[in-house]
Design a protein around this motif. Structure first.
Motif, PDB file in Angstrom:
ATOM      1  N   GLY A  58      -2.927  13.634  18.135  1.00 40.93           N
ATOM      2  CA  GLY A  58      -1.973  14.038  17.119  1.00 40.93           C
ATOM      3  C   GLY A  58      -0.858  13.014  17.030  1.00 40.93           C
ATOM      4  N   GLY A  59       0.088  13.247  16.148  1.00 37.28           N
ATOM      5  CA  GLY A  59       1.197  12.317  16.016  1.00 37.28           C
ATOM      6  C   GLY A  59       0.747  10.986  15.457  1.00 37.28           C
ATOM      7  N   HIS A  60       1.454   9.927  15.809  1.00 42.96           N
ATOM      8  CA  HIS A  60       1.183   8.607  15.256  1.00 42.96           C
ATOM      9  C   HIS A  60       0.218   7.850  16.167  1.00 42.96           C
ATOM     10  CE1 HIS A  60       4.330   9.286  12.343  1.00 42.96           C
ATOM     11  NE2 HIS A  60       5.110   9.680  13.331  1.00 42.96           N
ATOM     12  N   ASN A  61      -0.870   7.380  15.587  1.00 36.46           N
ATOM     13  CA  ASN A  61      -1.851   6.643  16.390  1.00 36.46           C
ATOM     14  C   ASN A  61      -2.469   5.513  15.576  1.00 36.46           C
ATOM     15  OD1 ASN A  61      -3.534   8.135  14.691  1.00 36.46           O
ATOM     16  ND2 ASN A  61      -4.077   9.617  16.265  1.00 36.46           N
ATOM     17  N   LYS A 100      -2.232   6.252   6.557  1.00 37.71           N
ATOM     18  CA  LYS A 100      -2.609   5.052   7.312  1.00 37.71           C
ATOM     19  C   LYS A 100      -1.872   3.800   6.840  1.00 37.71           C
ATOM     20  CE  LYS A 100      -7.256   6.884   7.950  1.00 37.71           C
ATOM     21  NZ  LYS A 100      -8.689   6.651   7.657  1.00 37.71           N
ATOM     22  N   ASP A 101      -1.495   3.749   5.581  1.00 32.45           N
ATOM     23  CA  ASP A 101      -0.789   2.573   5.068  1.00 32.45           C
ATOM     24  C   ASP A 101       0.696   2.603   5.400  1.00 32.45           C
ATOM     25  OD1 ASP A 101      -3.102   1.547   3.973  1.00 32.45           O
ATOM     26  OD2 ASP A 101      -2.802   2.524   2.037  1.00 32.45           O
ATOM     27  N   LEU A 102       1.151   3.701   5.940  1.00 32.24           N
ATOM     28  CA  LEU A 102       2.567   3.837   6.282  1.00 32.24           C
ATOM     29  C   LEU A 102       2.745   3.941   7.785  1.00 32.24           C
ATOM     30  CD1 LEU A 102       5.403   4.103   5.082  1.00 32.24           C
ATOM     31  CD2 LEU A 102       5.038   6.582   4.949  1.00 32.24           C
ATOM     32  N   THR A 103       2.303   5.030   8.347  1.00 30.84           N
ATOM     33  CA  THR A 103       2.302   5.219   9.794  1.00 30.84           C
ATOM     34  C   THR A 103       1.305   6.331  10.096  1.00 30.84           C
ATOM     35  OG1 THR A 103       3.636   5.892  11.719  1.00 30.84           O
ATOM     36  CG2 THR A 103       4.347   6.713   9.564  1.00 30.84           C
ATOM     37  N   ARG A 141      -4.289   8.570  -5.726  1.00 29.47           N
ATOM     38  CA  ARG A 141      -3.937   7.873  -6.970  1.00 29.47           C
ATOM     39  C   ARG A 141      -3.253   6.536  -6.707  1.00 29.47           C
ATOM     40  NH1 ARG A 141       1.497   8.838  -7.534  1.00 29.47           N
ATOM     41  NH2 ARG A 141       2.285  10.828  -6.741  1.00 29.47           N
ATOM     42  N   GLY A 142      -3.264   6.091  -5.443  1.00 27.56           N
ATOM     43  CA  GLY A 142      -2.738   4.768  -5.118  1.00 27.56           C
ATOM     44  C   GLY A 142      -1.231   4.684  -5.062  1.00 27.56           C
ATOM     45  N   ALA A 143      -0.575   5.700  -4.571  1.00 26.82           N
ATOM     46  CA  ALA A 143       0.888   5.695  -4.474  1.00 26.82           C
ATOM     47  C   ALA A 143       1.375   4.516  -3.644  1.00 26.82           C
ATOM     48  CB  ALA A 143       1.375   7.005  -3.857  1.00 26.82           C
ATOM     49  N   LEU A 169       5.379   6.904  -0.854  1.00 27.05           N
ATOM     50  CA  LEU A 169       4.945   7.691   0.300  1.00 27.05           C
ATOM     51  C   LEU A 169       6.108   7.932   1.259  1.00 27.05           C
ATOM     52  CD1 LEU A 169       1.461   6.076   1.028  1.00 27.05           C
ATOM     53  CD2 LEU A 169       1.905   8.345   0.061  1.00 27.05           C
ATOM     54  N   LYS A 170       6.946   6.908   1.429  1.00 18.80           N
ATOM     55  CA  LYS A 170       8.123   7.075   2.284  1.00 18.80           C
ATOM     56  C   LYS A 170       9.045   8.145   1.724  1.00 18.80           C
ATOM     57  CE  LYS A 170       8.420   2.435   4.312  1.00 18.80           C
ATOM     58  NZ  LYS A 170       9.221   1.172   4.365  1.00 18.80           N
ATOM     59  N   GLU A 171       9.217   8.143   0.403  1.00 22.85           N
ATOM     60  CA  GLU A 171      10.070   9.147  -0.238  1.00 22.85           C
ATOM     61  C   GLU A 171       9.482  10.545  -0.052  1.00 22.85           C
ATOM     62  OE1 GLU A 171      13.251  10.731  -2.358  1.00 22.85           O
ATOM     63  OE2 GLU A 171      12.976   8.681  -1.605  1.00 22.85           O
ATOM     64  N   LEU A 172       8.179  10.650  -0.180  1.00 28.54           N
ATOM     65  CA  LEU A 172       7.510  11.936   0.003  1.00 28.54           C
ATOM     66  C   LEU A 172       7.627  12.412   1.442  1.00 28.54           C
ATOM     67  CD1 LEU A 172       5.685  14.199  -1.069  1.00 28.54           C
ATOM     68  CD2 LEU A 172       3.708  12.721  -0.625  1.00 28.54           C
TER      69      LEU A 172
END
Length: 316
Positions: free
Chosen positions: A145-148, A228-231, A250-252, A257-260
């Motif tokens: 879980g978490g960031h990996n 995956k493209d963020l963290t 939709r390719g945000a 994604l950071k804002e979301l």
């Protein structure tokens, strides 16, 4: 009595080679001290704490146990220098670092007599961590879980090459929450296990009861490695996850994604119990978690199952 010839037990001066993961919003002083008192190594999760809160948890943990304990520090944390000052001043014996280069602080910590382990998700970074002077690595598979790691390397595929190539001991993480899982990790070459999800759903975890009860209900296939493209983070499917999945489909952009994601999603989900709009971070093993025991019971059950299953296999 320490497990014989186990380098993790010797390194951290603990009875059992079981480490509770330093999970944000779950791993406060109560969980860490309970695991340490039970014979494992409890970690305080500093990633969700301001320095003054972190200091409070360290001091309370020292009052609650006379056994070794440690802290986990994500190296991207903005106030990491202040946390390091507290660690040295309070004589914290063990630090697990993650999400950053081990070169930056390993020498500083070891010069102050502190044991250091680095969390990694690939052989490449395991070697870099050993070269940086860490005492052990935590090899975390994508089941966690978490960031990996975004590479999606499973624990079973990750541990063997790392254990074969490194001279320092390897701690397995990701998908481990039972004695049988621990024995499997040892068969692959690990000498200890870091357990997150199972300890997150215990009485001493500081997670919200809504979160704990939700995880008890989770079935197989209800967590997904996303962002995956963020963290990269493993989430339970809920309203927030659906919005993330739709945005990614939709390719945000990374900024969108950071804002979301925002700054409080994990706190809302784990600590405040918002099951709709919060991040519900947990590992794949969540589908096997069906109760909320004490952390001491988890340690006892894991070791009992580990020893029993080892006896069964030795008789094959």
């Amino acid at each position: 009595m320490k497990m014989k010839n186990n380098r993790i037990c010797q390194l951290f001066d603990i009875q059992y080679p079981i480490i509770s993961g330093g999970m944000v919003w779950c791993s406060g002083w109560k969980l860490a001290s309970t695991v340490s008192n039970a014979g494992g190594l409890g970690l305080i999760g500093a990633g969700s704490m301001h320095p003054e809160t972190f200091l409070e948890h360290v001091q309370k943990c020292k009052q609650a146990t006379d056994k070794p304990f440690g802290v986990n520090i994500p190296l991207f944390y903005p106030e990491v220098d202040k946390l390091m000052e507290i660690i040295v001043a309070e004589k914290v014996p063990v630090v697990f670092t993650s999400a950053g280069s081990p070169k930056k602080y390993t020498g500083f910590l070891k010069s102050n007599g502190i044991k250091v382990a680095q969390v990694i998700s690939s052989l490449k970074f395991a070697v870099k961590s050993q070269d940086a002077g860490v005492d052990a690595v935590v090899a975390e598979g994508f089941e966690a879980g978490g960031h990996n790691g975004k590479e999606e390397t499973t624990t079973m595929c990750l541990i063997p090459p790392i254990a074969e190539q490194l001279d320092i001991p390897v701690i397995a993480a990701g998908g481990i929450g039972t004695g049988k899982g621990m024995l499997a990790a040892f068969a692959l070459g690990a000498e200890g296990v870091q357990v997150g999800s199972r300890f997150a759903i215990t009485k001493e975890s500081s997670a919200h009861d809504n979160f704990k009860n939700k995880i008890v209900e989770v079935d197989e296939g209800e967590t997904v490695l996303t962002l995956k493209d963020l963290t990269a983070v493993r989430l339970v499917k809920n309203e927030f996850y659906t919005r993330v999945a739709e945005a990614e489909a939709r390719g945000a952009s990374t900024d969108e994604l950071k804002e979301l994601l925002g700054k409080r999603r994990s706190k809302r989900g784990i600590f405040e119990g918002d099951l709709a709009e919060g991040e519900i971070e947990i590992g794949q093993i969540s589908s096997q978690i069906k109760n909320v025991p004490s952390a001491a019971e988890v340690v006892e059950q894991m070791m009992s199952e580990f020893e029993n299953q080892k006896s069964v296999i030795s008789n094959l």
